[in-house]
Design a protein around this motif. Structure first.
Motif, short mmCIF file in Angstrom:
data_model
loop_
_atom_site.label_atom_id
_atom_site.label_comp_id
_atom_site.label_asym_id
_atom_site.label_seq_id
_atom_site.Cartn_x
_atom_site.Cartn_y
_atom_site.Cartn_z
N ALA A 30 65.20 -6.92 102.88
CA ALA A 30 65.07 -6.39 101.53
C ALA A 30 64.35 -7.15 100.50
CB ALA A 30 66.69 -6.87 101.10
N GLN A 31 63.95 -8.33 100.54
CA GLN A 31 62.83 -8.70 99.76
C GLN A 31 61.37 -8.12 100.03
OE1 GLN A 31 62.86 -11.23 97.27
NE2 GLN A 31 60.49 -10.88 97.27
N MET A 33 61.10 -4.96 101.12
CA MET A 33 61.11 -3.52 100.64
C MET A 33 61.03 -3.71 99.21
SD MET A 33 64.25 -2.16 102.97
CE MET A 33 64.44 -0.73 102.06
N ARG A 34 61.72 -4.75 98.55
CA ARG A 34 61.44 -4.52 97.13
C ARG A 34 59.75 -5.06 96.67
NH1 ARG A 34 63.93 -9.66 94.14
NH2 ARG A 34 62.06 -10.34 94.23
N ASP A 35 59.27 -6.04 97.34
CA ASP A 35 57.96 -6.21 97.04
C ASP A 35 57.07 -4.95 97.34
OD1 ASP A 35 58.63 -8.64 96.62
OD2 ASP A 35 57.94 -9.48 98.44
N ASP A 37 58.04 -1.77 97.32
CA ASP A 37 58.19 -0.81 96.36
C ASP A 37 57.43 -1.17 94.85
OD1 ASP A 37 59.86 0.79 97.71
OD2 ASP A 37 61.77 0.04 97.04
N GLN A 38 57.50 -2.54 94.78
CA GLN A 38 56.68 -2.86 93.56
C GLN A 38 55.26 -2.67 93.50
OE1 GLN A 38 58.04 -3.93 90.30
NE2 GLN A 38 55.94 -4.10 89.68
#
Length: 133
Positions: A30-31, A33-35, A37-38
């Motif tokens: 999840a981390q 994926m968040r990175d 996306d950012q």
């Protein structure tokens, strides 16, 4: 008394250790994926970045891959775009036309891309030039 393979772990009878390990893996994914996306949002917001209107999901994923590969090589994609916009456009164009997406994705996921990218990446020469600049 002998313990059979079917008996639960005597030190973890409820499987808490396995569940914790699985949870940690999910959090790490999840981390990442968040990175990604950012980073993609930052790339799309840059003035010389790709046009977000014409970018397909597959193309966006490929551009995230080149940025992730660059970071694994200690190259900052934003700094490269700022200092060498033409080089960044060439990197992105080659990445968008790449036929080795699955191999690249596996190497990035496994953390081996920095060691193996020269075997499959069409940007290997450009990346090496940027690393040596």
């Amino acid at each position: 008394m002998a313990v059979s393979a079917e008996d639960p772990n005597l030190f973890d009878p409820f499987g808490i250790g396995n569940a914790t390990n699985e949870w940690c893996c999910l959090l790490k994914a999840a981390q990442e994926m968040r990175d990604s996306d950012q980073e993609m949002m930052e790339t799309l917001m840059e003035p010389d970045g790709p046009d977000p209107v014409t970018l397909s999901p597959e193309s966006a994923a490929k551009l995230r891959s080149i940025a992730k590969l660059m970071r694994s090589l200690d190259l900052d994609p934003v700094a490269v775009r700022t200092r060498h916009p033409e080089a960044m456009r060439q990197l992105e164009a080659a990445c968008l036309g790449c036929q080795n997406r699955s191999r690249c994705a596996r190497a990035l996921w496994a953390g081996t891309a920095a060691d193996t990218y020269r075997d499959f990446c069409p940007n290997a020469v450009r990346l090496d030039q940027l690393r040596n600049a």
